[in-house]
Design a protein around this motif. Structure first.
Motif, PDB file in Angstrom:
ATOM      1  N   UNK A 126      66.008 142.429  66.878  1.00  0.00           N
ATOM      2  CA  UNK A 126      66.354 142.840  67.594  1.00  0.00           C
ATOM      3  C   UNK A 126      67.530 142.596  68.538  1.00  0.00           C
ATOM      4  N   UNK A 127      66.952 141.651  69.385  1.00  0.00           N
ATOM      5  CA  UNK A 127      67.952 140.872  71.269  1.00  0.00           C
ATOM      6  C   UNK A 127      69.114 139.438  70.588  1.00  0.00           C
ATOM      7  N   UNK A 128      68.752 138.882  69.359  1.00  0.00           N
ATOM      8  CA  UNK A 128      70.055 138.766  69.099  1.00  0.00           C
ATOM      9  C   UNK A 128      71.026 138.014  70.146  1.00  0.00           C
ATOM     10  N   UNK A 129      70.484 136.552  70.970  1.00  0.00           N
ATOM     11  CA  UNK A 129      69.756 136.042  71.784  1.00  0.00           C
ATOM     12  C   UNK A 129      70.135 134.784  71.345  1.00  0.00           C
ATOM     13  N   UNK A 130      71.896 134.797  71.419  1.00  0.00           N
ATOM     14  CA  UNK A 130      71.778 132.767  71.272  1.00  0.00           C
ATOM     15  C   UNK A 130      71.287 131.793  71.448  1.00  0.00           C
ATOM     16  N   UNK A 131      69.950 131.843  70.994  1.00  0.00           N
ATOM     17  CA  UNK A 131      69.063 130.397  70.918  1.00  0.00           C
ATOM     18  C   UNK A 131      69.175 129.610  70.041  1.00  0.00           C
TER      19      UNK A 131
END
Length: 307
Positions: free
Chosen positions: A255-260
């Protein structure tokens, strides 16, 4: 699920920033013809675009690569499908329906948006979940400004975005890859963050159809699929909505799909990315390099669980 290939553009295709800035100084105002139908290739110039905050000074991806190598699955799964087929998308007239927990719901026409909000240039890094990346000069205005204009009610917690969908011009939407129309969502604090942009153009020109004309979202610290194209509806909600890719495959598309770079994709690692400037691999940075600006949004969260 389609298989993807990653072409390596020649270094000669990269537009030097100095040349790009000189070209921008020659652009004339467009007036009433701003939203005319855009076709693949160079488009119509935007009215005056002012430099905005947060821009990077990294080398730009060339216009040809940025407009020819796209994910826009309504027009097909191959990277060149959007540039081949999106000319069928008619962007004038266009309006966005604003609904849900807002003080002033209803449609807003594109010409009213463009008259109300000054257009800024934001040069952002774009990182795809498929481990390739670009650097693109977007032109648009902060989503926070639009939300302030319509008035967000106190019980709103999420912003849901819905894309244009018409199987008469998007025949590949019926192939069963995803459920349509395409939906994305942000937490409200993410939506009103100063980095979050509603883009109406790129490279000083009206947004090309294949890149999400006439208006799209750009959230540079998240993977590219969060930056929904050709927006037709924005809804303010109390409960978390279900984004399209997250519903399709939650293990691959959080859901967040932060680049990590520490959260491995089930089919490839995310520690590096291929810059389409030259095909070289570079190290992926947490939050796509915007950590100083956005990390506080996720204080206390386990970002390997809430990815």
């Amino acid at each position: 699920m389609p298989r993807f290939t990653y072409p390596i553009p020649a270094s000669s295709e990269i537009t030097p920033r100095s040349d790009f800035m000189n070209r921008r100084q020659l652009l004339a105002a467009m007036g009433a013809g701003l939203l005319a139908h855009a076709t693949p290739g160079r488009g119509q110039s935007l009215p005056e675009v002012t430099p905005g905050p947060f821009s990077t000074d990294e080398a730009l991806t060339s216009f040809d690569v940025a407009t020819g190598y796209c994910n826009f699955f309504e027009f097909g799964p191959a990277k060149d499908d959007p540039s081949q087929h999106a000319h069928a998308l008619q962007t004038d007239p266009w309006s966005i329906e604003i609904d849900g927990l807002v003080d002033h719901p209803g449609p807003i026409a594109m010409e009213d948006l463009l008259a109300r909000f000054a257009i800024e240039e934001r040069i952002y890094r774009l990182r795809c979940v498929e481990a390739w990346s670009m650097v693109i000069p977007w032109n648009g205005f902060a989503l926070a400004d639009l939300l302030a204009h319509v008035g967000v009610k106190s019980d709103a917690r999420y912003v849901r975005f819905e894309a244009f969908d018409d199987t008469s011009i998007m025949p590949r939407a019926a192939q069963g890859l995803l459920d349509w129309p395409y939906v994305e969502a942000l937490r409200l604090d993410e939506a009103v963050h100063p980095l979050t942009l509603l883009a109406v153009g790129m490279y000083g020109e009206v947004m090309p159809n294949q890149n999400g004309a006439p208006i799209r979202l750009v959230v540079p610290w998240k993977y590219g699929f969060k930056s929904i194209k050709s927006i037709k509806r924005i809804s303010l909600l109390a409960e978390r909505p279900m984004p399209t890719w997250h519903e399709k495959s939650p293990r691959e598309y959080g859901f967040y799909a932060n680049v990590n770079p520490t959260v491995r994709h089930p089919r490839w690692h995310q520690a590096t990315e291929r810059r389409l400037h030259d095909g070289n691999r570079i190290r992926t940075e947490m939050f796509n390099g915007y950590g100083e600006l956005v990390a506080d949004l996720y204080a206390g969260m386990d970002l390997e669980t809430h990815y």
